[in-house]
Design a protein around this motif. Structure first.
Motif, PDB file in Angstrom:
ATOM      1  N   ASP A   1     -40.568   6.010  37.075  1.00 29.85           N
ATOM      2  CA  ASP A   1     -40.616   7.330  37.701  1.00 29.85           C
ATOM      3  C   ASP A   1     -39.249   7.669  38.318  1.00 29.85           C
TER       4      ASP A   1
ATOM      5  N   TYR B   1     -57.228  -8.432  48.791  1.00 32.70           N
ATOM      6  CA  TYR B   1     -57.284  -9.650  47.967  1.00 32.70           C
ATOM      7  C   TYR B   1     -56.991 -10.944  48.737  1.00 32.70           C
TER       8      TYR B   1
ATOM      9  N   TYR C   1     -50.853 -13.987  43.499  1.00 35.70           N
ATOM     10  CA  TYR C   1     -50.316 -13.006  42.544  1.00 35.70           C
ATOM     11  C   TYR C   1     -48.808 -12.781  42.807  1.00 35.70           C
TER      12      TYR C   1
HETATM   13  N1  NDP Z   1     -43.404  12.031  41.580  1.00 38.33           N
HETATM   14  C1  NDP Z   1     -43.777  11.708  42.784  1.00 38.33           C
HETATM   15  O1  NDP Z   1     -43.352  12.310  43.763  1.00 38.33           O
HETATM   16  C2  NDP Z   1     -44.694  10.560  42.984  1.00 38.33           C
HETATM   17  C3  NDP Z   1     -45.210   9.890  41.908  1.00 38.33           C
HETATM   18  N2  NDP Z   1     -46.041   8.817  42.099  1.00 38.33           N
HETATM   19  C4  NDP Z   1     -46.550   8.120  40.891  1.00 38.33           C
HETATM   20  O2  NDP Z   1     -47.936   8.023  40.958  1.00 38.33           O
HETATM   21  C5  NDP Z   1     -48.389   6.910  40.195  1.00 38.33           C
HETATM   22  C6  NDP Z   1     -49.522   6.211  40.921  1.00 38.33           C
HETATM   23  O3  NDP Z   1     -49.007   5.471  42.013  1.00 38.33           O
HETATM   24  P1  NDP Z   1     -49.863   4.780  43.180  1.00 38.33           P
HETATM   25  O4  NDP Z   1     -51.049   5.568  43.508  1.00 38.33           O
HETATM   26  O5  NDP Z   1     -48.878   4.490  44.270  1.00 38.33           O
HETATM   27  O6  NDP Z   1     -50.373   3.413  42.636  1.00 38.33           O
HETATM   28  P2  NDP Z   1     -50.325   2.555  41.319  1.00 38.33           P
HETATM   29  O7  NDP Z   1     -50.716   3.353  40.134  1.00 38.33           O
HETATM   30  O8  NDP Z   1     -49.047   1.810  41.261  1.00 38.33           O
HETATM   31  O9  NDP Z   1     -51.526   1.556  41.567  1.00 38.33           O
HETATM   32  C7  NDP Z   1     -51.527   0.566  42.571  1.00 38.33           C
HETATM   33  C8  NDP Z   1     -52.880  -0.100  42.541  1.00 38.33           C
HETATM   34  O10 NDP Z   1     -53.075  -0.734  41.271  1.00 38.33           O
HETATM   35  C9  NDP Z   1     -53.834  -1.939  41.430  1.00 38.33           C
HETATM   36  N3  NDP Z   1     -52.973  -3.024  40.954  1.00 38.33           N
HETATM   37  C10 NDP Z   1     -51.835  -3.496  41.533  1.00 38.33           C
HETATM   38  N4  NDP Z   1     -51.313  -4.482  40.791  1.00 38.33           N
HETATM   39  C11 NDP Z   1     -52.113  -4.628  39.724  1.00 38.33           C
HETATM   40  C12 NDP Z   1     -52.106  -5.521  38.612  1.00 38.33           C
HETATM   41  N5  NDP Z   1     -51.155  -6.441  38.470  1.00 38.33           N
HETATM   42  N6  NDP Z   1     -53.092  -5.425  37.703  1.00 38.33           N
HETATM   43  C13 NDP Z   1     -54.069  -4.501  37.836  1.00 38.33           C
HETATM   44  N7  NDP Z   1     -54.143  -3.631  38.874  1.00 38.33           N
HETATM   45  C14 NDP Z   1     -53.173  -3.700  39.815  1.00 38.33           C
HETATM   46  C15 NDP Z   1     -54.135  -2.044  42.907  1.00 38.33           C
HETATM   47  O11 NDP Z   1     -55.374  -1.367  43.133  1.00 38.33           O
HETATM   48  P3  NDP Z   1     -56.808  -2.111  43.132  1.00 38.33           P
HETATM   49  O12 NDP Z   1     -57.281  -2.031  44.531  1.00 38.33           O
HETATM   50  O13 NDP Z   1     -57.632  -1.294  42.190  1.00 38.33           O
HETATM   51  O14 NDP Z   1     -56.605  -3.509  42.650  1.00 38.33           O
HETATM   52  C16 NDP Z   1     -53.042  -1.224  43.552  1.00 38.33           C
HETATM   53  O15 NDP Z   1     -53.424  -0.717  44.797  1.00 38.33           O
HETATM   54  C17 NDP Z   1     -47.157   6.032  39.978  1.00 38.33           C
HETATM   55  O16 NDP Z   1     -46.795   6.022  38.631  1.00 38.33           O
HETATM   56  C18 NDP Z   1     -46.073   6.671  40.811  1.00 38.33           C
HETATM   57  O17 NDP Z   1     -44.814   6.520  40.193  1.00 38.33           O
HETATM   58  C19 NDP Z   1     -46.380   8.409  43.343  1.00 38.33           C
HETATM   59  C20 NDP Z   1     -45.889   9.055  44.443  1.00 38.33           C
HETATM   60  C21 NDP Z   1     -45.033  10.191  44.362  1.00 38.33           C
END
Ligand code: NDP
Ligand SMILES: CC(C)=CCC[C@@H](C)[C@H]1CC=C2C3=C(CC[C@@]21C)[C@@]1(C)CC[C@H](O)C(C)(C)[C@@H]1CC3
Length: 430
Positions: A366, A410, A417
């Motif tokens: 991003d 977790y 992890y």
């Molecule tokens: N353009 C902008 O201004 C912005 C864009 N974004 C974008 O939004 C998107 C979403 O971001 P965001 O909501 O922060 O979170 P992510 O999509 O990065 O998800 C994080 C969650 O994924 C799960 N997870 C973490 N590690 C793993 C793994 N190894 N395997 C499987 N699941 C995992 C966990 O949730 P669980 O509890 O389910 O395990 C964790 O809380 C991103 O691509 C980001 O770049 C974000 C903010 C601003």
């Protein structure tokens, strides 16, 4: 255990930080406007010049009633499309109260309808409609700020509504502190809704992101107007690279339901403002700059910027999709060979593939895409680079918040992890 426990951990250094962020983020879009008002004033020659300009402002320079009413019409139009256009219903994550909310997914169709209407408007009325948008940038900005703030006051006040004791209002874990202003800022209620109309998801995707596309288009038209019908490659490039991100957002609309903003954060001033003001007015910084300062890039540099942008986009998209596919069906052939660890909570964490490289490799993609947007403006002014600086701060802060959430969820499995996937965002570096 109570459904809505008191918030004990503050973000943004607590209430004083919330006040500072509110004031600073409100002022920044105006400063970026006055800090880049014309080709030779970007940034202004001195702080004194900027100050003199600010002191000369009148209310009419920043506020216009007609534009404010049109802005209301813009939000109302998108709300109407939400109801009128058919869409599939998707379930959100399971909430603390055991419920799962349903969301109508028809944003992509709303985007297409809006693009079609914009095209018709262009054919019927010509460039003037879009010049009206770009020429009233400050008025739109103030209108969006006012709407975002009124909306935040409304959802905050409504979070105190009376409900039956069996079904109390579900508050966000972070927005139930003892400080009213902090709760207003961070968001008290988790998912404020009017019937089945979800205010948070509507705001997160529609008025701001579609508005950003329209602003970009109006700046493209503005440049064509200044250059007698011609647009530079740099303008075309930024329009394309940002367009890819905007269309991607709506193609993968349902995946917004699993983002931290929707599952964990309340809907308060920060998100209302972020969605309606910050996204369209800060994310369009580069196209506004290019409308005022047409930049000619060398073909080699343009290709490099395009390659960087597409690489960033692919990292962002492929990593997010890999996690979504894995979480939906770990046996899907596209993710079958990937390794993961089992956790006591029942969820699985990927440790190979994109998610084995860094714990938030999607943030890196991003950010790289964002860097490519800035590079389309060349190196004559630092102003358009504000975006990547702010975005780095946001992503670093967001990664820390997500890390805290995962550690709480977790426990020792998260340490296990992190020992396997050592880097937070940039493999081998950070
Ligand atoms: N353009 C902008 O201004 C912005 C864009 N974004 C974008 O939004 C998107 C979403 O971001 P965001 O909501 O922060 O979170 P992510 O999509 O990065 O998800 C994080 C969650 O994924 C799960 N997870 C973490 N590690 C793993 C793994 N190894 N395997 C499987 N699941 C995992 C966990 O949730 P669980 O509890 O389910 O395990 C964790 O809380 C991103 O691509 C980001 O770049 C974000 C903010 C601003
Ligand atoms: C202090 C301050 C200015 C806070 C506001 C933060 C907001 C601007 C961002 C918080 C999370 C966001 C997301 C997107 C836009 C920026 C905000 C609102 C997003 C909608 C952009 C498009 C992406 O495809 C996305 C859907 C993944 C993304 C979700 C998070």
């Amino acid at each position: 255990m109570t459904l809505n426990p008191r918030t004990t951990r503050y973000e943004f250094f607590g209430p004083p930080g919330a006040v500072v962020v509110t004031l600073v983020t409100t002022v920044v879009p105006y400063l970026l406007y006055f800090g880049c008002e014309s080709a030779d004033q970007c940034p202004p020659s001195s702080v004194e010049a900027l100050w003199t300009r600010l002191c000369s402002l009148t209310l009419a320079d920043v506020f216009n009633l007609q534009i404010s009413l049109l802005y209301l019409g813009w939000v109302g139009y998108l709300a109407l499309l939400y109801y009128l256009i058919p869409g599939n219903w998707h379930k959100g994550t399971v909430l603390r109260n055991g419920k799962q909310l349903e969301y109508k997914i028809n944003g992509f169709r709303s985007l297409l309808v809006t693009c079609a209407l914009a095209f018709i408007a262009y054919r019927v009325y010509g460039a003037d409609v879009f010049l009206y948008i770009s020429d009233h940038y400050l008025h739109w900005l103030t209108a969006a700020w006012l709407f975002a703030t009124v909306q935040a006051v409304f959802v905050y006040a409504r979070s105190f509504r009376r409900t039956s004791p069996e079904e109390p209002v579900l508050l966000s874990l972070g927005g139930n502190s003892t400080c009213a202003f902090y709760n207003f800022f961070i968001g008290r209620e988790l998912n404020p809704r009017l019937g089945n109309f979800d205010l948070k998801v509507f705001n997160e995707l529609r008025p701001g992101i579609i508005g950003w596309l329209l602003l970009n288009f109006s700046f493209l038209i503005k440049q064509a107007h200044v250059l007698n019908g011609y647009i530079t490659e740099s303008m075309a490039l930024v329009f394309f690279l940002q367009g890819v991100y905007i269309f991607d957002t709506f193609i993968y609309e349902a995946s917004v339901l699993t983002t931290m903003d929707v599952t964990t954060d309340g809907f308060g001033w920060m998100l209302s403002f972020g969605d309606l003001v910050w996204v369209p007015f800060i994310f369009s910084l580069q196209s506004r700059y290019l409308a005022l300062n047409p930049v000619l890039l060398s073909p080699t540099f343009s290709v490099l910027v395009a390659v960087l942008g597409i690489t960033g986009y692919l990292i962002f998209r492929l990593s997010n999709s890999q996690k979504n596919i894995f979480r939906t069906n770990p046996r899907d052939p596209r993710v079958k060979g990937l390794k993961y660890i089992e956790t006591e909570s029942g969820s699985k964490l990927l440790i190979t593939g994109w998610w084995g490289m860094a714990r938030h490799i999607n943030y890196l993609g991003d950010w790289l895409l964002g860097l490519s947007w800035c590079l389309t403006t060349g190196f004559n002014s630092p102003v358009p680079y504000f975006y990547v600086l702010y975005f780095a701060v946001l992503l670093i802060h967001r990664e820390r918040r997500d890390d805290h959430k995962c550690r709480t969820k977790y426990k020792k499995d998260w340490d296990r992890y992190c020992n396997i996937v050592k880097y937070r965002i940039i493999p081998g570096v950070y």
